[in-house]
Design a protein around this motif. Structure first.
Motif, PDB file in Angstrom:
ATOM      1  N   ARG A 173      42.328  80.873  48.195  1.00  0.00           N
ATOM      2  CA  ARG A 173      43.237  81.137  47.077  1.00  0.00           C
ATOM      3  C   ARG A 173      43.902  79.837  46.673  1.00  0.00           C
ATOM      4  NH1 ARG A 173      45.772  86.797  46.738  1.00  0.00           N
ATOM      5  NH2 ARG A 173      45.859  85.960  44.667  1.00  0.00           N
ATOM      6  N   TYR A 174      44.007  79.618  45.384  1.00  0.00           N
ATOM      7  CA  TYR A 174      44.615  78.399  44.882  1.00  0.00           C
ATOM      8  C   TYR A 174      45.987  78.659  44.305  1.00  0.00           C
ATOM      9  CZ  TYR A 174      39.850  77.050  45.428  1.00  0.00           C
ATOM     10  OH  TYR A 174      38.613  76.837  45.963  1.00  0.00           O
ATOM     11  N   GLN A 194      52.157  74.563  48.377  1.00  0.00           N
ATOM     12  CA  GLN A 194      53.099  75.472  47.744  1.00  0.00           C
ATOM     13  C   GLN A 194      54.271  74.713  47.149  1.00  0.00           C
ATOM     14  OE1 GLN A 194      53.507  77.929  51.156  1.00  0.00           O
ATOM     15  NE2 GLN A 194      52.149  79.505  50.351  1.00  0.00           N
ATOM     16  N   VAL A 195      54.761  73.709  47.851  1.00  0.00           N
ATOM     17  CA  VAL A 195      55.833  72.891  47.292  1.00  0.00           C
ATOM     18  C   VAL A 195      55.320  72.188  46.041  1.00  0.00           C
ATOM     19  CG1 VAL A 195      57.287  70.880  47.695  1.00  0.00           C
ATOM     20  CG2 VAL A 195      57.028  72.606  49.484  1.00  0.00           C
ATOM     21  N   SER A 196      54.081  71.706  46.093  1.00  0.00           N
ATOM     22  CA  SER A 196      53.490  71.041  44.952  1.00  0.00           C
ATOM     23  C   SER A 196      53.329  71.999  43.770  1.00  0.00           C
ATOM     24  CB  SER A 196      52.133  70.460  45.347  1.00  0.00           C
ATOM     25  OG  SER A 196      51.557  69.820  44.257  1.00  0.00           O
ATOM     26  N   HIS A 227      44.544  70.006  43.201  1.00  0.00           N
ATOM     27  CA  HIS A 227      45.386  69.395  44.224  1.00  0.00           C
ATOM     28  C   HIS A 227      44.719  69.455  45.599  1.00  0.00           C
ATOM     29  CE1 HIS A 227      48.866  68.936  46.928  1.00  0.00           C
ATOM     30  NE2 HIS A 227      49.264  68.100  45.994  1.00  0.00           N
ATOM     31  N   ALA A 228      43.986  70.526  45.864  1.00  0.00           N
ATOM     32  CA  ALA A 228      43.323  70.694  47.166  1.00  0.00           C
ATOM     33  C   ALA A 228      41.967  69.996  47.229  1.00  0.00           C
ATOM     34  CB  ALA A 228      43.143  72.190  47.452  1.00  0.00           C
ATOM     35  N   SER A 229      41.435  69.600  46.085  1.00  0.00           N
ATOM     36  CA  SER A 229      40.086  69.045  46.024  1.00  0.00           C
ATOM     37  C   SER A 229      40.090  67.528  46.185  1.00  0.00           C
ATOM     38  CB  SER A 229      39.450  69.399  44.679  1.00  0.00           C
ATOM     39  OG  SER A 229      38.208  68.760  44.540  1.00  0.00           O
ATOM     40  N   ASP A 251      41.364  64.169  38.665  1.00  0.00           N
ATOM     41  CA  ASP A 251      41.950  63.788  39.943  1.00  0.00           C
ATOM     42  C   ASP A 251      43.427  64.165  39.938  1.00  0.00           C
ATOM     43  OD1 ASP A 251      42.641  62.560  42.326  1.00  0.00           O
ATOM     44  OD2 ASP A 251      41.935  60.578  41.744  1.00  0.00           O
ATOM     45  N   ALA A 252      43.842  64.965  40.919  1.00  0.00           N
ATOM     46  CA  ALA A 252      45.258  65.339  41.019  1.00  0.00           C
ATOM     47  C   ALA A 252      46.022  64.407  41.946  1.00  0.00           C
ATOM     48  CB  ALA A 252      45.398  66.788  41.488  1.00  0.00           C
TER      49      ALA A 252
END
Length: 159
Positions: free
Chosen positions: A2-3, A15-17, A44-46, A97-98
């Protein structure tokens, strides 16, 4: 995976992000939607610097009805508020790119893999830019990644 956190019980970095992204989007006048936050959460996760099509493919696992147009609009809004940077790869599809910390990219010209490269110091600028307003920079290194280099030279794969 889940993103988008439906309810934030803990405060993981993502989550803070997500909360920070929500605040930035809202302050810039954008609607904070679950789809837009899912796009940001995936980016952000990638670490793969995905294209819009790749983002759509992954986010549609969570939001099956999300359109490619919604992903494009979401990415554009995230770029506008400074949460995502586009990576232009010649004639290939733009990647995103995050990681907004200063870094360079190494792009393999054979397989188009993009790797983040830390930048330890800012470049020294000459007087010719004294009256300019610099709002960003991009450093791209390119060549052959190790597997492609080995293949090009006819060597056995590593491992």
């Amino acid at each position: 995976m889940r993103y988008f956190p439906d309810s934030v019980q803990t405060h993981s970095p993502q989550q803070v992000s997500i909360k920070s992204a929500s605040d930035r989007l809202r302050r810039a006048g954008y609607r904070v939607t679950r789809q837009r936050l899912a796009v940001y959460g995936f980016l952000h996760a990638s670490e793969s610097h995905p294209t819009v099509e790749e983002i759509h493919s992954r986010v549609s696992d969570v939001f099956p009805r999300i359109s490619v147009a919604t992903v494009y609009k979401s990415v554009e809004s995230l770029i506008d508020v400074g949460l995502v940077k586009p990576i232009y790869v010649g004639h290939a599809a733009t990647r995103f790119d995050a990681s907004i910390e200063e870094h360079a990219h190494f792009r393999c010209i054979a397989c188009n893999q993009i790797t983040d490269v830390p930048v330890n110091r800012a470049p020294v600028l000459g007087d010719e830019l004294d009256r300019c307003e610099i709002i960003g920079s991009s450093i791209e290194l390119y060549g052959f990644c190790s597997p492609c280099r080995r293949q090009k030279l006819g060597l056995a794969p590593e491992g």
